[in-house]
Enzyme design. Structure first.
Site, PDB file in Angstrom:
ATOM      1  N   GLU A 102      50.468  49.713  39.704  1.00  0.00           N
ATOM      2  CA  GLU A 102      49.571  49.094  40.693  1.00  0.00           C
ATOM      3  C   GLU A 102      49.834  47.598  40.812  1.00  0.00           C
ATOM      4  O   GLU A 102      49.075  46.882  41.444  1.00  0.00           O
ATOM      5  CB  GLU A 102      48.102  49.376  40.348  1.00  0.00           C
ATOM      6  CG  GLU A 102      47.690  48.995  38.941  1.00  0.00           C
ATOM      7  CD  GLU A 102      46.241  49.379  38.624  1.00  0.00           C
ATOM      8  OE1 GLU A 102      45.444  49.601  39.554  1.00  0.00           O
ATOM      9  OE2 GLU A 102      45.914  49.428  37.422  1.00  0.00           O
ATOM     10  N   ASP A 113      45.072  48.730  44.307  1.00  0.00           N
ATOM     11  CA  ASP A 113      45.503  47.416  43.826  1.00  0.00           C
ATOM     12  C   ASP A 113      46.909  47.085  44.310  1.00  0.00           C
ATOM     13  O   ASP A 113      47.173  45.937  44.674  1.00  0.00           O
ATOM     14  CB  ASP A 113      45.458  47.381  42.292  1.00  0.00           C
ATOM     15  CG  ASP A 113      44.061  47.034  41.793  1.00  0.00           C
ATOM     16  OD1 ASP A 113      43.430  46.131  42.376  1.00  0.00           O
ATOM     17  OD2 ASP A 113      43.596  47.667  40.831  1.00  0.00           O
ATOM     18  N   HIS A 139      21.148  58.464  44.043  1.00  0.00           N
ATOM     19  CA  HIS A 139      20.918  59.864  43.681  1.00  0.00           C
ATOM     20  C   HIS A 139      20.553  60.716  44.898  1.00  0.00           C
ATOM     21  O   HIS A 139      20.943  61.870  45.004  1.00  0.00           O
ATOM     22  CB  HIS A 139      19.824  59.969  42.621  1.00  0.00           C
ATOM     23  CG  HIS A 139      20.314  59.580  41.265  1.00  0.00           C
ATOM     24  ND1 HIS A 139      19.489  59.307  40.211  1.00  0.00           N
ATOM     25  CD2 HIS A 139      21.569  59.427  40.797  1.00  0.00           C
ATOM     26  CE1 HIS A 139      20.214  58.993  39.163  1.00  0.00           C
ATOM     27  NE2 HIS A 139      21.476  59.054  39.487  1.00  0.00           N
ATOM     28  N   CYS A 159      46.788  57.983  42.515  1.00  0.00           N
ATOM     29  CA  CYS A 159      45.337  58.132  42.389  1.00  0.00           C
ATOM     30  C   CYS A 159      44.578  57.103  43.223  1.00  0.00           C
ATOM     31  O   CYS A 159      43.367  57.048  43.195  1.00  0.00           O
ATOM     32  CB  CYS A 159      44.921  58.069  40.923  1.00  0.00           C
ATOM     33  SG  CYS A 159      45.433  56.551  40.119  1.00  0.00           S
TER      34      CYS A 159
HETATM   35  C1  PEP Z   1      43.983  51.695  42.281  1.00  0.00           C
HETATM   36  O1  PEP Z   1      44.075  50.491  42.058  1.00  0.00           O
HETATM   37  O2  PEP Z   1      44.566  52.273  43.216  1.00  0.00           O
HETATM   38  C2  PEP Z   1      43.122  52.559  41.439  1.00  0.00           C
HETATM   39  C3  PEP Z   1      43.102  53.859  41.584  1.00  0.00           C
HETATM   40  O3  PEP Z   1      42.348  51.945  40.523  1.00  0.00           O
HETATM   41  P1  PEP Z   1      40.972  51.217  40.845  1.00  0.00           P
HETATM   42  O4  PEP Z   1      40.584  51.550  42.257  1.00  0.00           O
HETATM   43  O5  PEP Z   1      40.010  51.735  39.830  1.00  0.00           O
HETATM   44  O6  PEP Z   1      41.337  49.779  40.632  1.00  0.00           O
HETATM   45 MG    MG Z   2      43.446  49.637  40.170  1.00  0.00          MG
END
Ligand code: PEP
Ligand code: MG
Length: 568
Positions: free
Chosen positions: A429, A453, A187, A500
């Site tokens: 992924e 991933d 925090h 992402c």
């Molecule tokens: C990823 O694998 O790129 C992803 C965005 O998911 P996480 O990092 O939550 O596995």
């Molecule tokens: Mg992932």
């Protein structure tokens, strides 16, 4: 020089003010009038609730909603009958004084939370300790340390900066923060970042090593701290501070601007969040939507599974806050490195290759169905899209669609509102889904590439293993080819393709992603403006030239070096 964890970027130069908590000693003699002692505790409790509520209000207006929610969480804890009931029983049954009862009960809860191997529970333990200190202070009539009146150019040095202490800070006077405990997600780190105060945390023994008035320099990025710096170091860091402030000011001009390449190609720039409270920061940082809501955090930050209604409220809140902007909510992704202790899932030989994410959800429909129902119900309140993680084969996706169709039929029958045109997509992924991208593109509404991933699985390299760390790189031609083919497949089929994983915010990869045809970048809220600036610095033709050269190279090393050499 000391080194800690750089938790809030920027250069702080100033004079040390050591923040020491006053002694909270009390005599723990058994009390005779337990009813009066319970009354004394209740008065202190009410006082504490009142003060914490006021601090939360103040925080909301001065800093932000998300930060205020930390203190609002404290108010909820103070009102939790589980906690207060145990304190009162200790006074009544064990004749403990109020201070002793508060200390023993809070320590019990804090130890319980700390024993769970999860950062969010660790944070909950810190919250309970913060409440304990505040309650005991009120019982003893000890006033809080006043951080509101420190002089300009102060570097605060403390064992830890609790949310209640930080609430009073005037950022105009505080040049930096140094603490002995806390990490990037504690925090104190969140608050330091929200107040834009450079901070270095987790520096062992810093409180006893420094003296009030000593001159220090701290670098909130590298975690370096210089005490009594010489003239050369001072000059070097004054220049760094000026450059940092200049770059920060330059980013501000991207607020409210569309995300476009230098030649006007529009892409979408969204943010990744872990908790509903993070949505406020996305709006504040001018995000154009949410590209990944990692819902597993809703399951982690508590001792039991959140109910369908609790999840519905969380998803609805985010959808409403985003006011019609897209909100991609990923269904539960646990297993691998994300554990939920209370589910008792058992250890696996090879968790990243094991029973995780959609694999687990399709078997544990007691967990999955309430989540899908909550998501569909919340879809009536905003532009929610559902995203399924760790998909390897088309049949997994079809099973999820079947579950959704079943719920939709029930909702239609019962007249429960939901968005009938809700988009359902997948995270790409795994190498399997990447290889099958052209087939998936005909079945799903959108792709989001999870490079975190995808890199590990493509290179068969565990990110946590230093011996194979040289393989875990998104710059590897194998990973880049995989990304390129997924984007092409989506472009050809006319479905939306985003990214992402962390690579979306990597400036070295921006030209490649523009050239490949990525349509949505989803990055952490604090990277939004930097990414918008980066995208604006490339024309499509320039990006194509970089992609052509990079994709003709054979090794990670060559590509990495080349991308560095052309970086803007
Ligand atoms: C990823 O694998 O790129 C992803 C965005 O998911 P996480 O990092 O939550 O596995
Ligand atoms: Mg992932």
């Amino acid at each position: 020089m000391y080194t800690g964890i750089g938790a809030s970027a920027g250069i702080g130069i100033g004079s040390v003010v050591i923040v020491k908590e006053p002694s909270l000693e009390y005599s723990n003699k058994p009390v005779s009038d337990t009813a009066a002692e319970v009354g004394r505790f209740q008065a202190a409790l009410n006082d504490c609730i009142e003060r914490t509520t006021a601090m939360a209000e103040d925080m909301k207006t001065r800093v932000g909603e998300k930060e205020a929610e930390i203190l609002e969480g404290h108010v909820l804890l103070l009102m939790d009958p589980e906690l207060t009931g145990q304190i009162e029983s200790k006074i009544t049954d064990e004749k403990s004084c109020a201070e002793g009862a508060v200390e023993a009960t809070c320590d019990f809860f804090a130890a319980m939370f700390s024993s769970l191997d999860d950062e969010l529970f660790q944070q909950r333990a810190t919250d309970v300790c913060d409440i304990k200190t505040r309650l005991i202070k009120i019982l003893l009539g000890v006033e809080d340390v006043d951080l509101a009146s420190v002089p300009q150019g102060t570097v605060l040095v403390a064992e830890d900066l609790t949310p209640s202490m930080t609430a009073g800070i005037n950022p105009a006077n505080v040049a930096g923060i140094l603490t002995e405990i806390g990490g990037k997600t504690s925090h104190s780190a969140i608050l330091a970042r929200a107040l834009e105060i450079p901070a270095v945390l987790s520096i062992e023994g810093i409180v006893s090593s420094l003296e009030n008035g000593q001159k220090v320099i701290l670098d909130g990025e590298t975690g370096k701290v210089f005490v009594d710096p010489d003239q050369d170091t001072l000059k070097e860091y004054e220049e760094k501070r000026a450059a940092f402030l200049e770059a920060k000011a330059a980013l501000k001009k991207f607020v409210g601007k569309p995300t476009v390449t230098a030649d006007g190609i529009k892409v979408e720039l969204c943010a990744n969040i872990g908790k509903p409270e993070d949505a406020a920061k996305v709006i504040e940082c001018d995000g154009e939507g949410i590209g990944l809501f990692r819902t597993e955090f809703l399951f982690m930050d508590r001792p039991q599974v959140p109910t369908e209604d609790e999840q519905f409220e969380a998803y609805k809140k985010v959808a409403q806050q985003l006011e019609g902007k897209p909100v991609i909510i990923r269904t539960l992704d646990i297993g691998g490195d994300k554990e939920i202790p209370y589910l008792g899932l058992g250890k696996e030989e090879n968790p990243f290759m094991g029973f995780r994410a959609v694999r687990l959800c399709l078997k544990r429909q007691d967990l999955y169905i309430p989540q899908l129902r909550a998501l569909l119900r919340a879809s009536a309140y905003g532009e929610i899209k559902i995203m399924v993680p760790m998909i390897c084969c088309v049949s997994e996706f079809r099973q999820v669609k079947e579950l959704l169709a079943g719920i939709m039929a029930e909702f239609d029958e019962k007249g429960i509102a939901y968005n009938k045109d809700i988009q359902v997509g997948i995270m790409v992924e795994t190498p399997a889904s990447s290889m099958m991208a052209d087939v998936f593109a005909k079945e799903v509404d959108f792709f989001s590439i999870g490079t975190n991933d995808l890199t590990g699985y493509t290179m068969a390299a565990d990110r946590g293993n230093p011996d194979v760390a040289y393989l875990y790189s998104t710059y590897d031609p194998a990973v880049l080819r995989s990304i390129r083919r997924v984007i092409s497949a989506a472009n050809e089929a006319g479905i939306m393709v985003g990214m992402c994983g962390e690579a979306a915010a990597d400036p070295l990869l921006t030209p490649l992603l523009i050239s490949f045809g990525l349509e949505e970048f989803s990055v952490s809220a604090t990277s939004i403006l930097k990414t918008r600036k980066e995208i604006s610095s490339w024309t499509k033709a320039e990006a194509d030239e970089v992609a052509r050269n990079a994709m003709a190279m054979a090794t990670e090393e060559e590509i990495h070096a080349y991308l560095k050499s052309v970086a803007r």
